[in-house]
Enzyme design. Structure first.
Site, PDB file in Angstrom:
ATOM      1  N   SER A  37       0.857  -1.191   0.000  1.00 43.78           N
ATOM      2  CA  SER A  37       0.000   0.000   0.000  1.00 43.78           C
ATOM      3  C   SER A  37       0.892   1.239   0.000  1.00 43.78           C
ATOM      4  O   SER A  37       2.075   1.161   0.365  1.00 43.78           O
ATOM      5  CB  SER A  37      -0.838  -0.008   1.284  1.00 43.78           C
ATOM      6  OG  SER A  37      -1.522   1.217   1.440  1.00 43.78           O
ATOM      7  N   TYR A  61      -1.665  -0.385  10.661  1.00 44.66           N
ATOM      8  CA  TYR A  61      -1.747  -0.708   9.221  1.00 44.66           C
ATOM      9  C   TYR A  61      -0.417  -0.344   8.560  1.00 44.66           C
ATOM     10  O   TYR A  61       0.148  -1.128   7.796  1.00 44.66           O
ATOM     11  CB  TYR A  61      -2.919   0.045   8.588  1.00 44.66           C
ATOM     12  CG  TYR A  61      -3.189  -0.327   7.146  1.00 44.66           C
ATOM     13  CD1 TYR A  61      -3.576  -1.617   6.782  1.00 44.66           C
ATOM     14  CD2 TYR A  61      -3.072   0.625   6.130  1.00 44.66           C
ATOM     15  CE1 TYR A  61      -3.828  -1.948   5.451  1.00 44.66           C
ATOM     16  CE2 TYR A  61      -3.327   0.304   4.803  1.00 44.66           C
ATOM     17  CZ  TYR A  61      -3.705  -0.993   4.468  1.00 44.66           C
ATOM     18  OH  TYR A  61      -3.951  -1.319   3.149  1.00 44.66           O
TER      19      TYR A  61
HETATM   20  N1  LIG Z   1      -8.589  -0.433  -1.335  1.00 41.24           N
HETATM   21  C1  LIG Z   1      -7.554   0.325  -1.088  1.00 41.24           C
HETATM   22  O1  LIG Z   1      -7.673   1.574  -1.030  1.00 41.24           O
HETATM   23  C2  LIG Z   1      -6.192  -0.270  -0.881  1.00 41.24           C
HETATM   24  C3  LIG Z   1      -5.090   0.585  -0.862  1.00 41.24           C
HETATM   25  C4  LIG Z   1      -3.833   0.055  -0.636  1.00 41.24           C
HETATM   26  C5  LIG Z   1      -3.678  -1.290  -0.454  1.00 41.24           C
HETATM   27  N2  LIG Z   1      -4.757  -2.130  -0.488  1.00 41.24           N
HETATM   28  C6  LIG Z   1      -4.527  -3.549  -0.242  1.00 41.24           C
HETATM   29  O2  LIG Z   1      -5.124  -4.317  -1.261  1.00 41.24           O
HETATM   30  C7  LIG Z   1      -5.415  -5.615  -0.766  1.00 41.24           C
HETATM   31  C8  LIG Z   1      -6.810  -6.007  -1.205  1.00 41.24           C
HETATM   32  O3  LIG Z   1      -7.746  -5.171  -0.582  1.00 41.24           O
HETATM   33  P1  LIG Z   1      -9.054  -4.600  -1.311  1.00 41.24           P
HETATM   34  O4  LIG Z   1      -8.918  -3.147  -1.331  1.00 41.24           O
HETATM   35  O5  LIG Z   1      -9.317  -5.331  -2.547  1.00 41.24           O
HETATM   36  O6  LIG Z   1     -10.153  -4.917  -0.177  1.00 41.24           O
HETATM   37  P2  LIG Z   1     -11.327  -5.977  -0.064  1.00 41.24           P
HETATM   38  O7  LIG Z   1     -12.277  -5.822  -1.187  1.00 41.24           O
HETATM   39  O8  LIG Z   1     -11.841  -5.840   1.331  1.00 41.24           O
HETATM   40  O9  LIG Z   1     -10.592  -7.367  -0.227  1.00 41.24           O
HETATM   41  C9  LIG Z   1      -9.868  -7.984   0.812  1.00 41.24           C
HETATM   42  C10 LIG Z   1      -9.764  -9.470   0.511  1.00 41.24           C
HETATM   43  O10 LIG Z   1      -8.991 -10.075   1.552  1.00 41.24           O
HETATM   44  C11 LIG Z   1      -9.652 -11.272   1.928  1.00 41.24           C
HETATM   45  N3  LIG Z   1      -9.326 -11.660   3.288  1.00 41.24           N
HETATM   46  C12 LIG Z   1      -9.453 -10.912   4.416  1.00 41.24           C
HETATM   47  N4  LIG Z   1      -9.110 -11.633   5.478  1.00 41.24           N
HETATM   48  C13 LIG Z   1      -8.751 -12.867   5.025  1.00 41.24           C
HETATM   49  C14 LIG Z   1      -8.314 -14.056   5.634  1.00 41.24           C
HETATM   50  N5  LIG Z   1      -8.159 -14.139   6.963  1.00 41.24           N
HETATM   51  N6  LIG Z   1      -8.052 -15.128   4.864  1.00 41.24           N
HETATM   52  C15 LIG Z   1      -8.223 -15.069   3.523  1.00 41.24           C
HETATM   53  N7  LIG Z   1      -8.624 -13.967   2.879  1.00 41.24           N
HETATM   54  C16 LIG Z   1      -8.892 -12.880   3.626  1.00 41.24           C
HETATM   55  C17 LIG Z   1     -11.139 -10.971   1.745  1.00 41.24           C
HETATM   56  O11 LIG Z   1     -11.869 -12.173   1.536  1.00 41.24           O
HETATM   57  P3  LIG Z   1     -12.818 -12.919   2.616  1.00 41.24           P
HETATM   58  O12 LIG Z   1     -13.398 -11.869   3.493  1.00 41.24           O
HETATM   59  O13 LIG Z   1     -13.805 -13.634   1.742  1.00 41.24           O
HETATM   60  O14 LIG Z   1     -11.892 -13.862   3.327  1.00 41.24           O
HETATM   61  C18 LIG Z   1     -11.111 -10.153   0.468  1.00 41.24           C
HETATM   62  O15 LIG Z   1     -11.164 -10.999  -0.647  1.00 41.24           O
HETATM   63  C19 LIG Z   1      -5.204  -5.562   0.746  1.00 41.24           C
HETATM   64  O16 LIG Z   1      -3.971  -6.153   1.069  1.00 41.24           O
HETATM   65  C20 LIG Z   1      -5.172  -4.073   1.029  1.00 41.24           C
HETATM   66  O17 LIG Z   1      -4.417  -3.757   2.171  1.00 41.24           O
HETATM   67  C21 LIG Z   1      -6.008  -1.647  -0.708  1.00 41.24           C
END
Ligand SMILES: NC(=O)c1ccc[n+]([C@@H]2O[C@H](COP(=O)([O-])OP(=O)(O)OC[C@H]3O[C@@H](n4cnc5c(N)ncnc54)[C@H](OP(=O)(O)O)[C@@H]3O)[C@@H](O)[C@H]2O)c1
Length: 254
Positions: A149, A162
């Site tokens: 991130s 975080y």
């Molecule tokens: N959105 C942003 O602004 C942003 C910015 C920077 C970085 N990121 C990073 O991008 C990545 C993806 O996030 P996203 O934005 O796409 O959010 P998201 O839509 O909430 O997706 C998060 C994913 O992680 C999975 N997950 C959570 N806990 C888990 C566990 N214990 N075991 C297996 N899977 C798990 C969730 O699936 P289940 O709940 O079905 O398990 C979901 O598929 C993350 O690492 C996040 O930190 C996001």
């Protein structure tokens, strides 16, 4: 038309929504067989149907990556079913923000367990297979992509733990890169800025309100903006390693 990842196998953690879902679709569109890993089986089933409907191949593996045997099993079942593992995308993550003082410790535990330990467990299980793929595949290269991130590069008020987990992902990724790059496993770090997904929705209402105010006027990234970068990384020729990509919405200053 031939895809650039034809004949390869990828595993994406956190494939049930957001960036992981978009990444699974992008890799499948390039011809990779994709193992879809997360806890919400219904969402993964829907994604598998979509990939298969588009002529691709995918498997659903319900797993909680914070449980080491489940993380390892997800990798091993992928290799058992499809024979190999060429691309591993550690994407599963949670972001629970707010001041450190009086923060619920459960939120800190969850972030450390998913963002750091889950990524480490899955990586530990995947590395022998990635090293083998780099040795024996026609492409002669394999990829580990870790989704960090902007929070892994800069620090913000109210984001301390975080920040700590994502800085940890960056440190580990670089150390692992040094260890395996001469064996042609590329370790890459992708650092998204604000992206429109479900991620922020898990915060407490008072934290969510602050986030809404901060981002309401900004045009955020879409999950596909990030999956496009992952696709780019893993389709480079063998001699090109994209070590790190930082992607912010144009309007995001820090
Ligand atoms: N959105 C942003 O602004 C942003 C910015 C920077 C970085 N990121 C990073 O991008 C990545 C993806 O996030 P996203 O934005 O796409 O959010 P998201 O839509 O909430 O997706 C998060 C994913 O992680 C999975 N997950 C959570 N806990 C888990 C566990 N214990 N075991 C297996 N899977 C798990 C969730 O699936 P289940 O709940 O079905 O398990 C979901 O598929 C993350 O690492 C996040 O930190 C996001």
């Amino acid at each position: 038309m031939a895809g650039q990842l034809d004949g390869t196998v990828a595993l994406v953690t956190g494939a049930s929504s957001g960036i992981g879902e978009a990444t699974a679709l992008a890799l499948a569109a390039e011809g990779a067989t994709v193992s879809l890993v997360a806890r919400r089986t219904d969402r993964l089933d829907g994604l598998r149907s979509r990939i298969e409907g588009d002529g691709g191949r995918a498997a659903v593996i319900t797993a909680d990556v914070t449980d080491e045997p489940q993380a390892r099993d997800a990798v091993e079942r992928t290799v058992e079913q499809f024979g190999r593992l060429d691309t591993m995308v550690n994407n599963a993550g949670v972001m629970l923000l707010g001041p450190a003082l009086e923060a619920p410790l459960e939120e800190w535990d969850r972030m450390v367990r998913v963002n750091l330990l889950g990524l480490l467990y899955a990586t530990h299980a995947a590395m022998p297979h990635l090293l083998r793929a780099a040795e024996d595949s026609p492409r002669g290269v394999a990829d580990l992509v870790n989704i960090s991130s902007v929070a892994g590069r800069t620090v913000r008020l109210g984001s301390g733990v975080y920040n700590a987990t994502k800085h940890g992902v960056g440190a580990f990724s670089e150390a692992l890169r040094l260890e395996v790059t001469r064996r042609h496993v590329r370790v890459s770090l992708v650092e998204p800025g604000a992206t429109s997904t479900e991620l922020a929705g898990h915060n407490r209402p008072e934290v969510l309100e602050g986030l809404r105010q901060r981002f309401s006027s900004m045009e955020r990234l879409q999950a596909e903006d990030i999956s496009d970068a992952v696709r780019y990384i893993v389709t480079r020729p063998r001699h090109v390693a994209i070590n790190e990509i930082l992607i912010r919405p144009t309007e995001q200053d820090n």
